[in-house]
Design an enzyme around this catalytic site. Structure first.
Site, short mmCIF file in Angstrom:
data_model
loop_
_atom_site.label_atom_id
_atom_site.label_comp_id
_atom_site.label_asym_id
_atom_site.label_seq_id
_atom_site.Cartn_x
_atom_site.Cartn_y
_atom_site.Cartn_z
N GLU A 91 97.30 51.05 -12.83
CA GLU A 91 97.29 52.22 -13.70
C GLU A 91 97.81 53.45 -12.97
OE1 GLU A 91 93.66 51.41 -16.80
OE2 GLU A 91 93.14 52.06 -14.80
N CYS A 104 99.59 60.78 -10.86
CA CYS A 104 98.75 60.18 -9.82
C CYS A 104 99.08 58.69 -9.81
CB CYS A 104 97.29 60.44 -10.19
SG CYS A 104 96.10 59.62 -9.14
N CYS A 111 91.88 47.65 -4.02
CA CYS A 111 91.84 48.33 -2.72
C CYS A 111 90.90 47.56 -1.80
CB CYS A 111 91.33 49.76 -2.88
SG CYS A 111 91.27 50.66 -1.32
N CYS A 115 85.04 51.39 -1.06
CA CYS A 115 84.04 52.47 -1.08
C CYS A 115 83.10 52.19 -2.26
CB CYS A 115 84.72 53.83 -1.26
SG CYS A 115 85.96 54.15 0.00
N CYS A 118 83.59 53.81 -5.82
CA CYS A 118 84.92 53.83 -6.42
C CYS A 118 85.17 52.57 -7.25
CB CYS A 118 85.96 53.94 -5.30
SG CYS A 118 87.65 53.76 -5.88
N GLU A 162 94.85 52.14 -1.04
CA GLU A 162 94.89 53.00 0.14
C GLU A 162 96.36 53.11 0.60
OE1 GLU A 162 93.30 55.17 2.05
OE2 GLU A 162 95.08 55.09 3.32
N LEU A 217 87.40 62.89 3.24
CA LEU A 217 86.39 62.98 4.30
C LEU A 217 84.99 62.69 3.73
CD1 LEU A 217 86.12 63.59 7.31
CD2 LEU A 217 85.84 66.02 6.73
N ASN A 292 83.11 61.45 -11.20
CA ASN A 292 83.05 60.82 -12.53
C ASN A 292 82.35 59.49 -12.33
OD1 ASN A 292 84.81 62.68 -13.88
ND2 ASN A 292 86.53 61.70 -12.85
N CYS A 335 91.18 60.43 -10.88
CA CYS A 335 91.82 59.71 -9.78
C CYS A 335 90.74 58.90 -9.08
CB CYS A 335 92.43 60.69 -8.79
SG CYS A 335 94.09 61.13 -9.23
N1 SAH Z 1 92.40 55.44 -1.16
C1 SAH Z 1 92.78 56.79 -1.06
C2 SAH Z 1 93.49 57.29 -2.29
C3 SAH Z 1 92.93 56.87 -3.61
S1 SAH Z 1 91.30 57.46 -4.02
C4 SAH Z 1 91.59 57.66 -0.71
O1 SAH Z 1 90.47 57.18 -0.76
O2 SAH Z 1 91.83 58.82 -0.37
C5 SAH Z 1 91.64 59.19 -4.29
C6 SAH Z 1 90.43 60.08 -4.31
O3 SAH Z 1 89.63 59.82 -5.47
C7 SAH Z 1 89.50 59.90 -3.11
O4 SAH Z 1 89.20 61.14 -2.53
C8 SAH Z 1 88.26 59.29 -3.74
O5 SAH Z 1 87.12 59.61 -3.02
C9 SAH Z 1 88.25 59.88 -5.11
N2 SAH Z 1 87.48 59.14 -6.10
C10 SAH Z 1 87.32 57.81 -6.19
N3 SAH Z 1 86.55 57.50 -7.25
C11 SAH Z 1 86.21 58.67 -7.83
C12 SAH Z 1 85.43 59.02 -8.99
N4 SAH Z 1 84.88 58.09 -9.74
N5 SAH Z 1 85.28 60.33 -9.28
C13 SAH Z 1 85.89 61.29 -8.52
N6 SAH Z 1 86.64 61.02 -7.44
C14 SAH Z 1 86.80 59.72 -7.09
FE1 SF4 Z 2 90.05 52.52 -1.87
FE2 SF4 Z 2 90.22 55.20 -2.00
FE3 SF4 Z 2 88.71 53.83 -3.77
FE4 SF4 Z 2 87.92 54.02 -1.23
S1 SF4 Z 2 88.15 55.72 -2.69
S2 SF4 Z 2 87.93 52.11 -2.47
S3 SF4 Z 2 89.86 53.94 -0.15
S4 SF4 Z 2 90.92 53.70 -3.57
#
Ligand code: SAH
Ligand code: SF4
Length: 357
Positions: A91, A104, A111, A115, A118, A162, A217, A292, A335
């Site tokens: 997506e 985006c 991934c 995390c 996520c 990632e 971070l 979210n 995102c």
């Molecule tokens: N893997 C990379 C890029 C994709 S995630 C990374 O982790 O930076 C992009 C951003 O979206 C990250 O900062 C992540 O912490 C954030 N993110 C993931 N799930 C989210 C959610 N449900 N609500 C808000 N931000 C989220």
């Molecule tokens: Fe992967 Fe970024 Fe989601 Fe962590 S926040 S699982 S690194 S997409």
């Protein structure tokens, strides 16, 4: 010809593939694809019919099929589900802000970092995307904006996956989209977000292209970050922040730290103070992200009051900070909230957490 598709190729690689054809053919193709936003070879009417047919056979284009689009109620955000040649789905999200038009994009199917907060991480990992599959997401967004008399201004690598675990494809896609002979989007219009892959940050610092770097971070102390970003156990905050410092010293560019705030997990005064302590002398900007929470999320997002208090703690320490304005939450288009949930029964379930805004 190789397995490459049209959207995998730099201008020079395309010229090379076209072999004996006159040099202007590559220019016509790039003008058609990136300038006129053609959807297939038949749209590129400057090419002779026979050549169009030959190219369609030998050099596939398009490479990703948009199979579903969901739009937010205010029509300023939409999420596109693409089916790839091998049946995998990804997506991307396009957002109209007051001055920016941002897409985006995803860089992997799923991934591997996992995390716990996520949705993409929870969906597991299948494979890296190709250069062409990344470029195709951008072109699709550009075409739809163009059909509304609008144009794309920014590309953020913050969708599924990632980016620095698919480094070469990500950089090649930026180089292609930045090329003045084609899409010609300024280098500063690209932002790559990493969960903290140190070797990727060091490589990125050495790139000629001046794209922006964001680092997720979330917390500056290892005990908290270990819970949120599993690779922190291998790439802890000290070497990560040292790599960020090398990046800012080498490029003289500001780094963005993304901090998604979770109720009681990383949003207390102690966490804000730890963050200030670790980054106050770095050339940086902090982007606070309201969470979210997907259904079955292990954490809840912080309340607007806690987010505001966190922001104030950073501001008082003179750290530039903004709160990300979330878009498209009604279509689960935050995102990082992206995943291929076509047919997923859970997608209509409400989160058990209170709203964060
Ligand atoms: N893997 C990379 C890029 C994709 S995630 C990374 O982790 O930076 C992009 C951003 O979206 C990250 O900062 C992540 O912490 C954030 N993110 C993931 N799930 C989210 C959610 N449900 N609500 C808000 N931000 C989220
Ligand atoms: Fe992967 Fe970024 Fe989601 Fe962590 S926040 S699982 S690194 S997409």
């Amino acid at each position: 010809m190789s397995d490459a598709t049209l959207l995998d190729l730099s201008f020079d690689a395309l010229s090379h593939q076209l072999g004996g054809l006159p040099a202007y053919r590559a220019r016509q193709i790039w003008q058609g694809v990136f300038g006129d936003l053609a959807v297939d070879y038949n749209d590129i009417t400057t090419l002779p019919r026979a050549l169009r047919a030959r190219l369609a056979r030998d050099l596939p284009f398009p490479v990703a099929d948009p199979v579903r689009e969901e739009e937010s109620a205010d029509r300023r955000t939409w999420k596109t589900l693409f089916r790839l040649a091998d049946g995998e789905t990804i997506e991307s999200v396009t957002m109209k802000f007051s001055e920016r038009r941002t897409v985006c994009v995803s860089t992997q199917v799923g991934c591997p970092i996992g995390c716990p907060f996520c949705a993409t991480g929870a969906s597991g990992f299948a494979r890296n995307l190709t250069v062409g599959e990344i470029v195709a997401q951008v072109l699709h967004a550009a075409r739809r904006l163009d059909s509304e008399g609008d144009s794309l201004s920014h590309v953020v690598y913050m969708g599924m996956g990632e980016p620095f675990l698919n480094y070469d494809a990500v950089l090649d896609s930026i180089r292609i989209l930045n090329d003045a002979r084609g899409f010609s989007l300024g280098a500063r219009s690209f932002t790559v977000s990493t969960a903290g892959i140190i070797s990727g940050i060091d490589r990125f610092a050495g790139e000629k292209i001046q794209a922006n770097l964001a680092v997720s971070l979330h917390a500056a102390d290892d005990a908290t970050r270990d819970r949120l970003v599993p690779i922190n156990r291998r790439h802890p905050t000290a070497p990560l922040l040292a790599a960020c410092r090398r990046y800012t010293e080498r490029t003289r560019r500001r780094i963005t730290f993304e901090v998604t705030l979770f109720d009681g997990v990383n949003d207390t005064r102690r966490h804000a103070e730890a963050l200030v302590d670790r980054i106050s002398d770095l050339l940086c900007h902090v982007n606070l992200i309201p969470y979210n929470s997907p259904s079955n999320a292990p954490f809840c997002g912080s309340s607007p009051q806690r987010i505001r208090a966190f922001e104030q703690a950073l501001s008082r320490a003179r750290i530039p900070v903004t709160i990300r304005h979330s878009r498209g939450t009604d279509i689960r288009a935050g995102c990082g909230q992206l995943r291929s949930d076509a047919g997923d029964a859970r997608k209509d379930e409400e989160s058990a957490c209170p709203p964060t805004r």
